[in-house]
Design an enzyme around this catalytic site. Structure first.
Site, PDB file in Angstrom:
ATOM      1  N   GLU A 130      -8.868  -6.730  -1.785  1.00 26.32           N
ATOM      2  CA  GLU A 130      -8.965  -5.292  -2.057  1.00 26.32           C
ATOM      3  C   GLU A 130     -10.318  -4.927  -2.655  1.00 26.32           C
ATOM      4  O   GLU A 130     -10.888  -3.872  -2.328  1.00 26.32           O
ATOM      5  CB  GLU A 130      -7.835  -4.854  -2.985  1.00 26.32           C
ATOM      6  CG  GLU A 130      -6.467  -4.868  -2.307  1.00 26.32           C
ATOM      7  CD  GLU A 130      -5.342  -4.491  -3.257  1.00 26.32           C
ATOM      8  OE1 GLU A 130      -5.629  -4.121  -4.423  1.00 26.32           O
ATOM      9  OE2 GLU A 130      -4.172  -4.571  -2.845  1.00 26.32           O
ATOM     10  N   HIS A 163      -2.421   2.772  -1.849  1.00 23.86           N
ATOM     11  CA  HIS A 163      -1.201   2.168  -2.388  1.00 23.86           C
ATOM     12  C   HIS A 163       0.041   3.027  -2.138  1.00 23.86           C
ATOM     13  O   HIS A 163       1.148   2.626  -2.500  1.00 23.86           O
ATOM     14  CB  HIS A 163      -1.357   1.926  -3.895  1.00 23.86           C
ATOM     15  CG  HIS A 163      -2.256   0.779  -4.219  1.00 23.86           C
ATOM     16  ND1 HIS A 163      -3.627   0.855  -4.132  1.00 23.86           N
ATOM     17  CD2 HIS A 163      -1.980  -0.489  -4.638  1.00 23.86           C
ATOM     18  CE1 HIS A 163      -4.158  -0.308  -4.478  1.00 23.86           C
ATOM     19  NE2 HIS A 163      -3.190  -1.134  -4.781  1.00 23.86           N
TER      20      HIS A 163
END
Length: 267
Positions: A130, A163
């Site tokens: 990420e 997310h």
């Protein structure tokens, strides 16, 4: 140094496309299991690693000088500066002084050693992939067109919104729509705030490794259990630790994360 002769709209579209690619890759597999099922974890680890390898290649294709690979790696944050890797982690530990004391007094374990696959995903794979994608690859795209504070403000939103896909799994797990909305808005805000700190540390230090280590530590800690403070054996001491950690963090951050201390390409 690698140049990106892109307009603001093109850099935003490219950043959004990479963000969508990261999330979409997680869903290329048949959705037969929950996200914490061993098979699903393994599949998504493969997807995340592949996208984190492909994203720098896409970045290179967008560059005006496609042969300057060392320059590209520098922009992504591949640096040998130990300070750039250590300082964001140290600041994160200071900030979490209260939760760390709370865990200690409550005699709780920070890590579930029984589930090694989830441990690898949360503490190794997720922070590494990420941060490379959302920090290392998006920052060079956005910085030339929207500048320092534009990157710190806007770039974390890509990370936070990425997310939101967990909302589908939360709803399938039996949560109400209201619970899903509140939970995801809260998570988006939390991840965006962390993303701003992580982005700022990359811009100042020129190292993505500090962001990776801080990300791993924050995943290990989780969100602070504010509601559990009154039930702690030493609630007053825990509150003092919370306040002290935040105060010291705010006092030390401008001094430890200063452009004069590092050789960042963004300073």
């Amino acid at each position: 140094m690698v140049d990106f002769n892109l307009s603001a709209s093109t850099s935003l579209i490219a950043s959004l496309s990479i963000s969508i690619l990261f999330v979409a890759a997680l869903y290329i597999w048949p959705q037969r299991f929950s996200r914490n099922h061993p098979t699903c974890i393994k599949q998504r680890i493969v997807s995340a690693v592949l996208v984190s390898c492909v994203s720098p290649v896409l970045l290179l294709l967008l560059a005006s000088d496609r042969e300057n690979i060392p320059g590209l790696l520098t922009l992504i944050g591949i640096s040998s500066d130990i300070r750039g890797a250590a300082v964001p982690l140290v600041l994160s530990v200071i900030l979490f002084a209260g939760p760390l004391l709370q865990y200690y007094l409550d005699d709780q374990s920070l890590i579930d050693y029984d589930n090694k696959l989830m441990l690898a995903r949360n503490l190794i794979v997720a922070p590494l992939t990420e941060e490379i994608v959302f920090r290392g690859c998006l920052t060079p795209l956005l910085y030339p067109t929207i500048g320092w504070w534009g990157v710190v403000t806007l770039q974390p939103l890509f990370f936070g919104v990425a997310h939101l896909h967990h909302a589908v799994e939360l709803y399938r797990g039996g949560a109400s729509i209201l619970q899903v909305i509140i939970s995801k808005l809260f998570q988006t805000a939390y991840t965006s705030v962390f993303g701003a700190f992580s982005c700022y540390s990359l811009l100042v230090t020129g190292s993505v490794f500090g962001a990776i280590l801080a990300h791993s530590f924050c995943n290990m800690m989780g969100f602070p259990d504010f509601f559990g403070v009154p039930h702690s054996p030493r609630p007053v001491l825990v509150i003092v630790a919370y306040v002290a950690g935040l105060t010291i963090f705010c006092a030390c951050m401008p001094r430890l994360l200063s452009c004069e201390l590092y050789s960042s390409p963004y300073c």
